[in-house]
Design an enzyme around this catalytic site. Structure first.
Site, short mmCIF file in Angstrom:
data_model
loop_
_atom_site.label_atom_id
_atom_site.label_comp_id
_atom_site.label_asym_id
_atom_site.label_seq_id
_atom_site.Cartn_x
_atom_site.Cartn_y
_atom_site.Cartn_z
N LYS A 22 3.38 -6.88 4.00
CA LYS A 22 3.19 -5.48 3.64
C LYS A 22 2.98 -4.66 4.91
CE LYS A 22 -0.03 -3.32 3.52
NZ LYS A 22 -1.06 -2.54 4.27
N GLU A 41 5.77 4.24 7.74
CA GLU A 41 5.38 5.46 7.01
C GLU A 41 6.23 6.64 7.44
OE1 GLU A 41 0.78 4.63 5.67
OE2 GLU A 41 1.12 5.65 7.56
N THR A 46 0.88 -1.19 0.00
CA THR A 46 0.00 0.00 0.00
C THR A 46 0.90 1.23 0.00
OG1 THR A 46 -0.23 -0.24 2.40
CG2 THR A 46 -2.02 -1.07 1.04
N ASN A 74 -0.24 10.82 6.04
CA ASN A 74 -1.53 10.51 6.66
C ASN A 74 -2.46 11.71 6.78
OD1 ASN A 74 -1.42 7.62 7.22
ND2 ASN A 74 0.44 8.21 8.32
N THR A 129 0.08 -8.85 12.25
CA THR A 129 0.19 -7.52 11.68
C THR A 129 -0.09 -7.51 10.19
OG1 THR A 129 1.56 -5.59 11.39
CG2 THR A 129 2.65 -7.69 11.17
#
Lengths: 409, 409
Positions: free
Chosen positions: B181, B278, B155, B404, B192
């Site tokens: 991922k 991220e 993603t 985000n 997870t």
């Protein structure tokens, strides 16, 4: 009950003086006030709640010990910013020294002094600047010194936090006011950061503690800036009885009124802390209603307000309600996720985004308009009871990272 | 035990084919692969662990139900990115449709298909692109299709995550490999994100589940990117027995070897997930040693790796060890904080910053040099036992907020 809001902060109640000044606890810092003193004309019944972190600031340990020795009586508060006096081998000694210096200058007992520190953890507290400052702090004490004191306890706060109300008990006018500081390392459990509330309403130490513990649970403990629980959380409530009411010693109408006033003061200070969270651009208020019980409502509201992904979405004014539902889903409480409704609201309107645990069609444009405001409400209904709780927080922004990525903020 | 690392990811073990392609699940997206298929030549014993979030993605519910029906047997995995198929009224129907389409194309039973989705929560999953893609996915299946599949489940990941090892049991060469991922909404509890591990080592379904649950606890469950637990966490372990060893049906030497191989695969995938968190610029590894027991070690290591303030300090290469001690202090476990030691380490060296719960003198220049590296170890000793655990995470950066805060990432 909603009471009249008045000025005066920690000096709003009769017989409380305060002062604040710069003494130089941290070298090369701006000359912002870094030390505060609050003194009552007469002895106060005093209640406290403290951090539950295993790492406790030395001032927390000393204050608890002092109040145990006096049976919940205190006359003065000495508090500094710029250094938390935590994780230092000589911390307790230094905190006691602060009490001793203050007591000597005021002509009271050392144990009658509440001490609090906030700032960097793990750096030795220099006592010399405090020693030099105390006599001047005492000289500067005044019934209008609340602002000087409120500024002195600020760390990364961008505004001072004060709030006060007037209420009536026994036909006597009572006053209650407080000051608080934020604005990072805030995910309280029992209390948050530094908070001092004073009142002239007469309340016994026991009932004072009962009121404080009850109201902390639904105010400060429902605040999360970043999920980090501070080592120095302290919330003190001092009552000197100068309003002249019959001392509240049991449950009843007078106690209910007192608690309502305390809720108003503490909820408003909590709101100010959330709004001024490190790097915040938006105040987020999450109200969980129709819950089976108060604890469930609190757990759900706090889970959402803590979620970093949700906080980032609010920064971006993105109606990403899936992240709200995700955070509701991992809240450690017992309820039926398939009954959950979620709405977003602000001054620009209100919009339904989730019904019965699933998404509903909504206008992205309208949602964007609502979320672009700087005060956002997230309304969650569990549709499974009548309990309700509110949690306060803020968005997660570039500036939070900047403030806390910078050297030893 | 350290086993030989080999290529091949999810196709490293004998008899596993894979494929991946772009089918257009999300409009206007890049043409990155968004759907993956993994198929074993023969039936597999299959174990799974899933999210503990109350909000469960529809694929999680369908996969659990399928494996219950077959008694832990499966032959294929169909997985998509770009849409989590979660919080949709028609979610389970769509997830079952994905299994049906796959089973029909492969000529197997619907219940023998594992289904998984990852991406945005709360948007209706379009089945048409999947329907069109499945025949082509089947046609593209190959023993070297692992990369195509690994890319398809990404993603916001910036790199694909694959790892495989070779080990020996019963004189037979066994292989095990996986793909995973990330990289946000990661604070697992039981598993997870999406993780698929395949092996040709023969293991009974019961022992497979036992191994997986045990190793998840000390690998994926010790990973935190942001404290947000996903709704779609799924970790599957499939064994087709083609290595020819005597099936492992009980504890013993062979099972220990199998578990060691599984730990190596999962710990390395965990590390890759942390490093590609991220916005991350640094991999943080927190090792808590000398703990009274494993659970205490895990709780302390995870508490530090989760702390936003600590993560920001690491982004700034600031040796703010007070924040480490603060996070140790609010870890919900029982130990003596006054015995705690903390060191920072990296390729540039190692430095002691805290002994017996208090700060020690250290060179800020040296600390800065150590923390400027992109892989940092935080070494915590509780000096109260012999247990040890590792937690993996990353720093909190501007880019985490950017990724985000952007519209529906």
């Amino acid at each position: 009950m909603e009471f009249k809001v008045i000025d005066g902060g920690v000096c709003a109640a009769k017989g409380f003086k305060a002062s604040g000044m710069y003494c130089g606890i941290k070298e090369n810092s701006t000359k912002k006030n870094d030390i505060a003193l609050v003194v009552s004309d007469v002895m106060c019944n005093t209640a406290g709640v403290y951090t539950q972190n295993k790492v406790k600031g030395a001032p927390v340990i000393v204050t608890k010990s002092n109040l145990e020795k006096t049976g919940g009586k205190a006359k003065a508060v000495i508090a500094n910013s710029k250094n938390a006096n935590t994780c230092n081998a000589d911390g307790e000694e230094k905190a006691m020294e602060m009490c001793r210096l203050t007591a000597n200058a005021l002509g009271i007992e050392t144990e009658q002094v509440v001490v609090a520190s906030t700032g960097i953890i793990g750096q030795i507290l220099p006592v010399e600047p405090i020693k030099n400052a105390v006599p001047e702090l005492v000289k500067k004490l005044s019934y209008t010194g609340n602002e000087e004191a409120a500024v002195a306890i600020m760390t990364t706060d961008t505004v001072k936090k004060e709030y006060a109300v007037e209420f009536e008990i026994d036909g006597k006018i009572c006053r209650m006011g407080g000051m608080a500081k934020g604005s990072g390392m805030i995910h309280p459990n029992m209390a948050t950061t530094l908070n001092f509330i004073t009142t002239d309403c007469g309340v016994s130490s026991d009932m004072l503690q009962k009121a404080l513990s009850g109201i902390v649970k639904v105010t400060y403990n429902c605040l999360s800036i970043d999920g980090d629980q501070s080592t120095n959380d302290t919330c003190m409530l001092m009552s000197n009885g100068l309003a002249g009411n019959a001392e509240i010693t049991a449950e009843g109408e007078a106690f209910d009124t007192f608690k309502a006033a305390l809720y108003q003061v503490m909820a408003n200070l909590t709101r100010m802390l959330a709004k001024d969270g490190e790097g915040a651009t938006k105040l987020l208020t999450c109200i969980c209603s129709s819950a089976p019980d108060l604890d469930t409502a609190i757990i759900v509201a706090k889970s959402v307000i803590r979620s970093p992904l949700f906080k980032c979405a609010m920064f971006g004014a993105d109606a990403n309600w899936g992240r709200v539902l995700c955070a509701i889903g991992y809240a450690e409480a017992d309820f039926d996720i398939s009954k959950v409704d979620v709405d977003f609201a602000s001054a620009a309107g209100k919009i339904a985004v989730c019904r019965n645990g699933a998404g509903v069609d909504f206008s992205e444009d309208e949602a964007k308009k609502i979320l672009t405001e700087d005060e956002i409400e997230i309304l969650i209904s569990l549709n499974d009871g009548t309990a309700q709780a509110t949690a306060w927080g803020c968005d997660l922004t570039y500036d939070y990272v900047k403030i806390n990525g910078d050297y030893r903020s």
